[in-house]
Design a protein around this motif. Structure first.
Motif, PDB file in Angstrom:
ATOM      1  N   ARG A 242      -3.259  23.339  32.879  1.00 24.00           N
ATOM      2  CA  ARG A 242      -2.228  23.574  31.851  1.00 24.00           C
ATOM      3  C   ARG A 242      -1.023  24.097  32.497  1.00 24.00           C
ATOM      4  O   ARG A 242      -0.457  25.089  31.769  1.00 24.00           O
ATOM      5  CB  ARG A 242      -2.929  24.295  30.552  1.00 24.00           C
ATOM      6  N   GLY A 243      -0.702  24.030  33.791  1.00 23.77           N
ATOM      7  CA  GLY A 243       0.657  24.465  34.210  1.00 23.77           C
ATOM      8  C   GLY A 243       0.305  25.746  34.741  1.00 23.77           C
ATOM      9  O   GLY A 243       1.501  26.538  35.377  1.00 23.77           O
ATOM     10  N   ARG A 244      -0.976  26.442  34.987  1.00 22.25           N
ATOM     11  CA  ARG A 244      -1.095  27.478  35.616  1.00 22.25           C
ATOM     12  C   ARG A 244      -2.032  27.470  36.748  1.00 22.25           C
ATOM     13  O   ARG A 244      -3.003  26.994  36.502  1.00 22.25           O
ATOM     14  CB  ARG A 244      -1.411  28.623  34.318  1.00 22.25           C
ATOM     15  N   ILE A 245      -1.600  28.221  37.690  1.00 23.63           N
ATOM     16  CA  ILE A 245      -2.378  28.085  39.041  1.00 23.63           C
ATOM     17  C   ILE A 245      -3.585  28.943  38.921  1.00 23.63           C
ATOM     18  O   ILE A 245      -3.473  30.213  38.314  1.00 23.63           O
ATOM     19  CB  ILE A 245      -1.463  28.804  40.254  1.00 23.63           C
ATOM     20  N   GLN A 246      -4.668  28.699  39.113  1.00 19.62           N
ATOM     21  CA  GLN A 246      -5.808  29.293  38.917  1.00 19.62           C
ATOM     22  C   GLN A 246      -6.323  30.515  39.993  1.00 19.62           C
ATOM     23  O   GLN A 246      -6.092  30.140  41.299  1.00 19.62           O
ATOM     24  CB  GLN A 246      -7.197  28.230  38.569  1.00 19.62           C
TER      25      GLN A 246
END
Length: 302
Positions: A242-246
């Motif tokens: 959802r657009g966020r690097i994990q």
């Protein structure tokens, strides 16, 4: 039990000015309706749709006949492929294959394999178009980017466009991912205008909380009249949700690749253009890297 997904502190450095909205739609109408119903998102200012799920589908007899003919053809293809080999190729050829052209643009039917979208879905002003070039051998993606957010009082960011391949479907409309386990590099032949793009690869996960996972990498076009051959190892793609690097990263599942797409959102308002000759994969024997990024562990092995 699903593991918690957290955003990394390196997101701003890697993503830069790219937007956080990643628009992905499924080819199945039931999956689209269920996803929209479960997410609860609706465009600001629009009334809530209170109809039942079965009331949102347009039942058409001619559509049903076409669907039956389509699935009978898919059943025939899958039955014959079991006797010939994977994807209709002999087993020896499948094992020794070193290069494969996944998508090429050689006529109007090749454009039907792609979906284009922009921030107009959330009230933005960006425009995107996809057509064949003059000689009908390449695809031309062009339009205008506008980062002015809509005046709805809620949306703060805008200005993105995207192009992605359609989800391959098999018999009974089930997902049929691409098996790229024999390859390790993505090969593109493009001609851009100097803008930075983001390549997104969607992969089928093993758990329900992985349905929003995306593997991305940056594509920097040179601009000018000359073609650019780009080879990107799959080990360079980083995972985001959802657009966020994990924080917890892992490699791309090459045997479960669903879609590939291109996203532009550099906040440089004005016209853009990207010409694509083909998109393929290859096996580079000199590349031995498994994963390019550090994997954080809470309890590292001693």
């Amino acid at each position: 039990m699903a593991m918690p997904r957290t955003g990394s502190l390196l997101s701003a450095r890697l993503l830069g000015t790219f937007p956080k909205q990643l628009v992905w739609a499924s080819a199945s109408p039931w999956s689209v309706i269920l996803r929209n119903h479960q997410s609860g998102y609706r465009r600001p200012g629009q009334p809530k749709d209170k109809r039942w799920l079965w009331q949102r589908i347009n039942f058409d007899f001619s559509k049903g006949v076409d669907s039956v003919e389509k699935h009978l053809g898919l059943l025939k293809d899958e039955f014959l492929q079991r006797w010939v080999g994977p994807e209709g190729k002999p087993l020896v050829e499948h094992m020794l294959e070193q290069t494969r052209v996944m998508w090429e643009f050689r006529g109007p039917p090749s454009l039907n394999q792609w979906i284009v979208s922009s921030d107009q879905e959330i009230g933005g002003r960006s425009e995107i178009y996809l057509k064949l070039s003059r000689n009908n051998t390449t695809a031309l993606l062009y339009g205008t980017l506008c980062s002015v957010p809509p005046r709805d009082g809620e949306t703060r960011y805008s200005g993105y466009i995207s192009m992605r391949s359609r989800q391959p479907r098999g018999l009974l409309d089930r997902k049929k991912p691409h098996d790229l386990s024999s390859f390790n590099t993505l090969h593109l032949r493009i001609r851009g205008d100097g803008r930075p793009w983001m390549i997104n690869i969607g992969s089928e996960g093993y758990f329900s909380h992985q349905q929003d996972d995306m593997y991305s990498y940056f594509l920097y076009t040179r601009g000018g009249p000359y073609w650019q051959d780009v080879k990107i190892p799959f080990s360079k793609f980083f995972m985001s949700s959802r657009g966020r690097i994990q924080d917890i990263q892992h490699g791309l599942f090459l045997d479960k690749m669903n879609t590939i797409g291109f996203t532009l959102g550099d906040k440089a308002d004005g016209p853009f253009q990207l010409e694509i000759d083909f998109i393929g994969v290859c096996n580079d024997p000199t590349h031995t890297e498994e994963f390019a990024y550090e994997i954080y562990k809470r309890n590292p092995e001693v």
